[in-house]
Design a protein around this motif. Structure first.
Motif, PDB file in Angstrom:
ATOM      1  N   VAL A 365       0.832  -1.529   0.421  1.00  0.00           N
ATOM      2  CA  VAL A 365      -0.238   0.028   0.170  1.00  0.00           C
ATOM      3  C   VAL A 365       0.845   1.399   0.208  1.00  0.00           C
ATOM      4  CG1 VAL A 365      -1.393   1.434   1.376  1.00  0.00           C
ATOM      5  CG2 VAL A 365      -2.222  -1.115   1.047  1.00  0.00           C
ATOM      6  N   ALA A 366       1.997   0.908   0.605  1.00  0.00           N
ATOM      7  CA  ALA A 366       2.163   2.200   0.740  1.00  0.00           C
ATOM      8  C   ALA A 366       3.551   2.567  -0.669  1.00  0.00           C
ATOM      9  CB  ALA A 366       3.908   2.027   1.645  1.00  0.00           C
ATOM     10  N   ALA A 367       3.845   1.285  -1.385  1.00  0.00           N
ATOM     11  CA  ALA A 367       4.613   1.381  -2.873  1.00  0.00           C
ATOM     12  C   ALA A 367       3.684   1.978  -3.656  1.00  0.00           C
ATOM     13  CB  ALA A 367       5.455   0.562  -3.236  1.00  0.00           C
ATOM     14  N   GLY A 368       2.364   1.883  -3.495  1.00  0.00           N
ATOM     15  CA  GLY A 368       1.339   2.226  -4.534  1.00  0.00           C
ATOM     16  C   GLY A 368       1.426   3.924  -4.279  1.00  0.00           C
ATOM     17  N   PHE A 369       0.819   4.138  -2.402  1.00  0.00           N
ATOM     18  CA  PHE A 369       0.351   5.217  -2.681  1.00  0.00           C
ATOM     19  C   PHE A 369       1.762   6.380  -2.875  1.00  0.00           C
ATOM     20  CE2 PHE A 369       1.006   8.242   0.836  1.00  0.00           C
ATOM     21  CZ  PHE A 369      -0.216   9.879   0.211  1.00  0.00           C
ATOM     22  N   GLY A 370       2.748   5.959  -2.317  1.00  0.00           N
ATOM     23  CA  GLY A 370       3.789   6.015  -2.853  1.00  0.00           C
ATOM     24  C   GLY A 370       3.880   7.034  -3.984  1.00  0.00           C
ATOM     25  N   GLY A 371       4.672   5.657  -4.625  1.00  0.00           N
ATOM     26  CA  GLY A 371       4.600   6.099  -5.954  1.00  0.00           C
ATOM     27  C   GLY A 371       3.558   6.687  -7.152  1.00  0.00           C
ATOM     28  N   LEU A 372       2.557   7.035  -6.730  1.00  0.00           N
ATOM     29  CA  LEU A 372       1.583   7.371  -7.295  1.00  0.00           C
ATOM     30  C   LEU A 372       1.161   8.789  -6.925  1.00  0.00           C
ATOM     31  CD1 LEU A 372      -1.724   7.440  -9.380  1.00  0.00           C
ATOM     32  CD2 LEU A 372      -2.784   6.273  -7.217  1.00  0.00           C
ATOM     33  N   THR A 373       1.010   9.387  -6.135  1.00  0.00           N
ATOM     34  CA  THR A 373       1.507  10.199  -5.292  1.00  0.00           C
ATOM     35  C   THR A 373       2.869  10.903  -5.871  1.00  0.00           C
ATOM     36  OG1 THR A 373       0.419   9.752  -3.356  1.00  0.00           O
ATOM     37  CG2 THR A 373       1.909  11.898  -3.535  1.00  0.00           C
ATOM     38  N   GLY A 374       3.748  10.699  -5.966  1.00  0.00           N
ATOM     39  CA  GLY A 374       5.035  11.523  -6.577  1.00  0.00           C
ATOM     40  C   GLY A 374       5.067  11.217  -8.085  1.00  0.00           C
ATOM     41  N   ALA A 375       4.302  10.506  -9.176  1.00  0.00           N
ATOM     42  CA  ALA A 375       4.104  10.655 -10.374  1.00  0.00           C
ATOM     43  C   ALA A 375       2.727  11.516  -9.900  1.00  0.00           C
ATOM     44  CB  ALA A 375       3.298   9.555 -10.588  1.00  0.00           C
ATOM     45  N   ALA A 376       2.304  11.524  -9.917  1.00  0.00           N
ATOM     46  CA  ALA A 376       0.948  12.571  -9.797  1.00  0.00           C
ATOM     47  C   ALA A 376       1.073  14.298  -9.516  1.00  0.00           C
ATOM     48  CB  ALA A 376      -0.180  12.543  -8.924  1.00  0.00           C
ATOM     49  N   LEU A 377       1.977  14.508  -8.440  1.00  0.00           N
ATOM     50  CA  LEU A 377       2.512  16.314  -8.036  1.00  0.00           C
ATOM     51  C   LEU A 377       3.385  16.655  -9.011  1.00  0.00           C
ATOM     52  CD1 LEU A 377       3.763  15.376  -4.394  1.00  0.00           C
ATOM     53  CD2 LEU A 377       1.973  16.632  -4.794  1.00  0.00           C
ATOM     54  N   VAL A 378       4.230  15.445  -9.681  1.00  0.00           N
ATOM     55  CA  VAL A 378       4.663  15.878 -11.038  1.00  0.00           C
ATOM     56  C   VAL A 378       3.908  16.500 -11.832  1.00  0.00           C
ATOM     57  CG1 VAL A 378       6.394  14.860 -12.520  1.00  0.00           C
ATOM     58  CG2 VAL A 378       7.256  14.096 -10.288  1.00  0.00           C
ATOM     59  N   ASP A 388       9.703  21.832 -14.926  1.00  0.00           N
ATOM     60  CA  ASP A 388      10.377  19.835 -15.691  1.00  0.00           C
ATOM     61  C   ASP A 388      11.605  19.638 -14.711  1.00  0.00           C
ATOM     62  OD1 ASP A 388       9.133  19.239 -17.347  1.00  0.00           O
ATOM     63  OD2 ASP A 388       9.972  18.797 -19.139  1.00  0.00           O
ATOM     64  N   ALA A 389      12.976  20.018 -14.118  1.00  0.00           N
ATOM     65  CA  ALA A 389      13.374  20.228 -13.334  1.00  0.00           C
ATOM     66  C   ALA A 389      13.275  20.492 -11.546  1.00  0.00           C
ATOM     67  CB  ALA A 389      14.697  21.009 -12.699  1.00  0.00           C
ATOM     68  N   GLN A 390      12.468  21.868 -11.951  1.00  0.00           N
ATOM     69  CA  GLN A 390      11.580  22.327 -10.538  1.00  0.00           C
ATOM     70  C   GLN A 390      10.239  21.311 -10.055  1.00  0.00           C
ATOM     71  OE1 GLN A 390      10.050  26.221 -10.262  1.00  0.00           O
ATOM     72  NE2 GLN A 390       9.583  25.902  -8.287  1.00  0.00           N
ATOM     73  N   ALA A 391       9.648  21.144 -10.941  1.00  0.00           N
ATOM     74  CA  ALA A 391       8.462  20.389 -10.431  1.00  0.00           C
ATOM     75  C   ALA A 391       9.177  18.604  -9.731  1.00  0.00           C
ATOM     76  CB  ALA A 391       7.364  19.453 -12.301  1.00  0.00           C
ATOM     77  N   PHE A 392      10.041  17.768 -10.293  1.00  0.00           N
ATOM     78  CA  PHE A 392      10.783  16.854 -10.294  1.00  0.00           C
ATOM     79  C   PHE A 392      11.547  17.137  -8.781  1.00  0.00           C
ATOM     80  CE2 PHE A 392       9.900  15.212 -14.989  1.00  0.00           C
ATOM     81  CZ  PHE A 392       9.699  13.897 -14.138  1.00  0.00           C
TER      82      PHE A 392
END
Length: 427
Positions: A365-378, A388-392
């Motif tokens: 659950v943490a892996a899915g939540f963390g990975g999805l949250t990171g991608a969505a925020l970008v 791009d540099a600032q977003a990542f």
């Protein structure tokens, strides 16, 4: 009779095979969707979150292997499903180029199979290790098997990265198909005959699954460790889906180069785990809390520097910093895994599979939540016309803060006891 070192190493080959398939989905295929196909990062994020979400079935797989008396069939069958899902995911990426909806449907099915395969095979394997390994060998067994898994991940990413240049859909399918067949063969040979030689008494199914799981959750140590796993693994996985797209979009690296970069990161993780394995479980130096805190703080520093070089465009430092990130990730992870293995065999019910399933579900659950949250925020920041540099870099900074929070939690819940055997506060 308990597992010997040779049997433990053989089971580690299964972990390596499992990692070989998973790394293709989280690195190579993820990068191809975001960069080559110009799809939003949240799409592969959702697919990977799907495969992690399905791993919520881990406690039930563990419970079944506890009560069924045959963990081997779950290990082999789960790996076959995982390999099929991995090849299907590669086919989905190829199909997305010509038919978006058909490719998406195939990808959803493939990632669902990946989740089922990892849940069935991985949980049953860890349960066999926890129940068949002598208590004084459990921490070392965890180190050995995870080192082999990280080695398999790093080797696969490195080799695939070198073979996938120049990239073509046909070459992708050829490589992923070969890897899928190979992991099935390795798994079959690795587990054949091991369980029959180990004295593992399956516990009668005296309780329904829900009651058995509730009983485990009622144990203070198991509950506290579950919460710690969720927080720390959210930090650990937040950059998983964005590191390769970051290297491609910000520094202009090719698919082969970014896949090799993933191999470097996992190579660093291997070295970090090896260090802890030698010093903590071999020389019996240092406490679990020390290794966890050092790993979290080192990961925090590496992420901040990666964010900085993205802003400054210093590509020469990318590889060394990614290796450094992997190194500290490995230090943190192997200490947590050692605790998991030791705690799995404790408690009045002796349900190793159920405990491993519970913590595996928290990690998933943490892996899915963390990975999805990171991608969505970008994606959100890029839609807001943020560079791009600032977003990542912003996401890397958030992840760094989560590592600090994980270190603070480790200070509170993990004891000062020596690293061998691993211990959690309250024991």
């Amino acid at each position: 009779m308990t597992l010997g070192w040779i049997q433990i190493a053989r089971l580690g080959l299964v972990q390596a095979a499992l990692g070989a398939i998973v790394v293709l989905t989280t690195s190579t295929l993820n990068r191809l969707m975001v960069v080559e196909l110009a799809l939003p990062a949240v799409l592969p994020g959702l697919l990977v979150a799907l495969h992690y979400g399905i791993q919520l079935t881990r406690p039930q797989w563990g419970f079944r292997s506890d009560t069924g008396g045959n963990r081997t069939r779950f290990i082999i069958g789960g790996m076959a499903i995982l390999a099929l899902g991995g090849f299907g995911a590669a086919c989905g990426v190829v199909l997305l180029q010509s038919s978006y909806w058909a490719g998406l449907a195939l990808s959803i099915l493939a990632y669902a199979l990946i989740g089922l395969g990892v849940g069935a095979s991985g949980t049953s394997l860890l349960a066999l290790l926890a129940s068949g390994t002598a208590p004084h060998r459990r921490a070392a067994a965890a180190t050995i098997t995870w080192l082999m898994m990280i080695f398999g991940i790093a080797m696969t990413a490195g080799v695939v990265g070198s073979l996938l240049h120049p990239y073509s859909p046909a070459l992708l399918l050829k490589i992923v198909g070969a890897v899928s067949l190979m992991v099935c063969a390795v798994t079959l040979l690795a587990v054949w005959g091991i369980e029959a030689r180990v004295t593992v008494q399956p516990e009668p199914e005296a309780l329904p699954f829900r009651e058995g799981l509730a009983e485990i959750w009622a144990e203070p140590r198991a509950r506290a460790f579950t919460i710690f796993v969720f927080l720390s693994m959210t930090a650990y996985f937040m950059q998983e889906l964005i590191l390769e797209p970051f290297a491609g979009l910000v520094f202009g690296l090719t698919p082969g180069q970014t896949t090799s970069l993933s191999g470097m990161q996992n190579g660093g993780t291997f070295l970090g785990m090896l260090l802890v394995g030698i010093v903590a479980t071999g020389l019996k130096r240092g406490a679990l809390r020390t290794w966890v805190i050092a790993g979290c703080l080192g990961s925090c520093a590496a992420l901040c520097l990666i964010s900085l070089i993205g802003t400054l465009g210093i590509v020469a430092l990318l590889s060394p910093l990614v290796i450094t990130l992997g190194f500290f990730n490995g230090m943190f992870a192997v200490a947590a895994i050692g605790s998991m293995m030791a705690l799995a065999g404790e408690g009045r019910t002796r349900r190793e599979g159920t405990r491993m399933g519970l913590w595996g579900a928290a990690q998933a659950v943490a892996a899915g939540f963390g990975g999805l949250t990171g991608a969505a925020l970008v994606d959100l920041m890029r839609l807001a016309q943020i560079g791009d540099a600032q977003a990542f870099g912003t996401v890397f900074t958030i992840e760094a803060a989560l590592f600090i929070a994980a270190a603070l939690m480790a200070m509170r819940i993990i004891s000062r006891a020596p690293a061998h055997p691993y211990a959690v506060a309250g024991e």
